[in-house]
Design a protein around this motif. Sequence first.
Motif, PDB file in Angstrom:
ATOM      1  N   VAL A  66      47.451  25.660  80.288  1.00  0.00           N
ATOM      2  CA  VAL A  66      47.818  24.382  79.676  1.00  0.00           C
ATOM      3  C   VAL A  66      49.333  24.257  79.507  1.00  0.00           C
ATOM      4  O   VAL A  66      49.889  23.149  79.532  1.00  0.00           O
ATOM      5  CB  VAL A  66      47.090  24.200  78.323  1.00  0.00           C
ATOM      6  CG1 VAL A  66      47.632  25.165  77.264  1.00  0.00           C
ATOM      7  CG2 VAL A  66      47.195  22.755  77.837  1.00  0.00           C
ATOM      8  N   GLY A  67      50.046  25.379  79.378  1.00  0.00           N
ATOM      9  CA  GLY A  67      51.507  25.339  79.294  1.00  0.00           C
ATOM     10  C   GLY A  67      52.124  24.797  80.571  1.00  0.00           C
ATOM     11  O   GLY A  67      53.102  24.032  80.537  1.00  0.00           O
ATOM     12  N   MET A  68      51.544  25.179  81.704  1.00  0.00           N
ATOM     13  CA  MET A  68      52.032  24.659  82.982  1.00  0.00           C
ATOM     14  C   MET A  68      51.722  23.178  83.134  1.00  0.00           C
ATOM     15  O   MET A  68      52.469  22.436  83.767  1.00  0.00           O
ATOM     16  CB  MET A  68      51.407  25.457  84.130  1.00  0.00           C
ATOM     17  CG  MET A  68      51.905  26.880  84.241  1.00  0.00           C
ATOM     18  SD  MET A  68      51.288  27.710  85.713  1.00  0.00           S
ATOM     19  CE  MET A  68      52.245  29.244  85.641  1.00  0.00           C
ATOM     20  N   GLN A  69      50.614  22.742  82.541  1.00  0.00           N
ATOM     21  CA  GLN A  69      50.266  21.326  82.592  1.00  0.00           C
ATOM     22  C   GLN A  69      51.303  20.492  81.844  1.00  0.00           C
ATOM     23  O   GLN A  69      51.643  19.378  82.254  1.00  0.00           O
ATOM     24  CB  GLN A  69      48.867  21.117  82.023  1.00  0.00           C
ATOM     25  CG  GLN A  69      47.773  21.760  82.864  1.00  0.00           C
ATOM     26  CD  GLN A  69      46.404  21.735  82.191  1.00  0.00           C
ATOM     27  OE1 GLN A  69      46.029  20.769  81.549  1.00  0.00           O
ATOM     28  NE2 GLN A  69      45.660  22.821  82.340  1.00  0.00           N
ATOM     29  N   LEU A  70      51.818  21.043  80.742  1.00  0.00           N
ATOM     30  CA  LEU A  70      52.877  20.344  80.007  1.00  0.00           C
ATOM     31  C   LEU A  70      54.139  20.243  80.856  1.00  0.00           C
ATOM     32  O   LEU A  70      54.775  19.176  80.915  1.00  0.00           O
ATOM     33  CB  LEU A  70      53.166  21.048  78.683  1.00  0.00           C
ATOM     34  CG  LEU A  70      54.232  20.390  77.789  1.00  0.00           C
ATOM     35  CD1 LEU A  70      53.896  20.577  76.313  1.00  0.00           C
ATOM     36  CD2 LEU A  70      55.631  20.935  78.066  1.00  0.00           C
ATOM     37  N   VAL A  71      54.523  21.335  81.512  1.00  0.00           N
ATOM     38  CA  VAL A  71      55.714  21.317  82.359  1.00  0.00           C
ATOM     39  C   VAL A  71      55.538  20.324  83.508  1.00  0.00           C
ATOM     40  O   VAL A  71      56.460  19.586  83.858  1.00  0.00           O
ATOM     41  CB  VAL A  71      56.021  22.733  82.891  1.00  0.00           C
ATOM     42  CG1 VAL A  71      57.063  22.686  84.003  1.00  0.00           C
ATOM     43  CG2 VAL A  71      56.514  23.632  81.760  1.00  0.00           C
TER      44      VAL A  71
END
Length: 271
Positions: free
Chosen positions: A84-89
């Motif tokens: 999910v952190g990559m989805q934010l980026v």
Amino acid sequence: MKPVQIFRSNSSVFQIRHFYVKNYRLREFLSSNSNWSNDPHHCLWFCSRCYQAVRKYSMENKQKETFMIAGLGNHDLPGTRHSVGMQLVNKLARFLTMDLKKNRDCLGFVGEKSLSHIHLVLLKPKQAMNINGASVLKTAKKHNVPVANIYLVHDDLDRKVGKVGLKEKGSAGGHNGVKSVIQSFRTDSIVRVRIGIDRPASIDMVSDYVLQKFRSEERAGIDDAIDQGILKIAQHIGARTGLSAAQIFQIIEDSDKIENCDKSNEGSEVT
């Protein structure tokens, strides 16, 4: 270089030190009128233009502070809870029209852009979650980002789906990606934005659970949490720099939303 005296009135004198006039006409004027600064009447018409030139030069050459946002996850599993952190980026990159390019030196996909008030670096490590600290460290060194200006974004089992928190320092809390970063930098004083994904019914199910995609009924809450995460980062940077969240990423603070942005999970990657 001697200070240049600029007379705005008979009682107001501005001292501009170490200023090199780039404009050809201004240089020509100074060279042909060596005693202009000693004669207020001679340079009165000139002061306004010169003062504006000094301000413009100062603003254009002011060093922007660099910040980095690293979205932790498994790059080969982009739509899962653990990523999910990559989805934010991905979403922030789309909003700011930034391409994330594969960078072998940084062991990941990196994008950078000079915004109005800061210089921003985005990172999605290509390495597995438990060793992605090396990617974050290499990217920070390459772009001269101090550890205080790094923001990690990751999933949090201890928060309900859609809940977001910001932590400035402390232990990894059992998150292997954060643990790897802390070990690489040899400090736990790294800002983290934690996006809740909730826990499964049994601890034995965690490994499989984090590698699953969000259920359709959870997606809206996660999309909102990603918006909230971006806003929290903007607010935190703003509090440190004396700016508002809107000035950091050009977002509308009152709406708590990153508007008019595609909700897909795929980022703009260039290999």
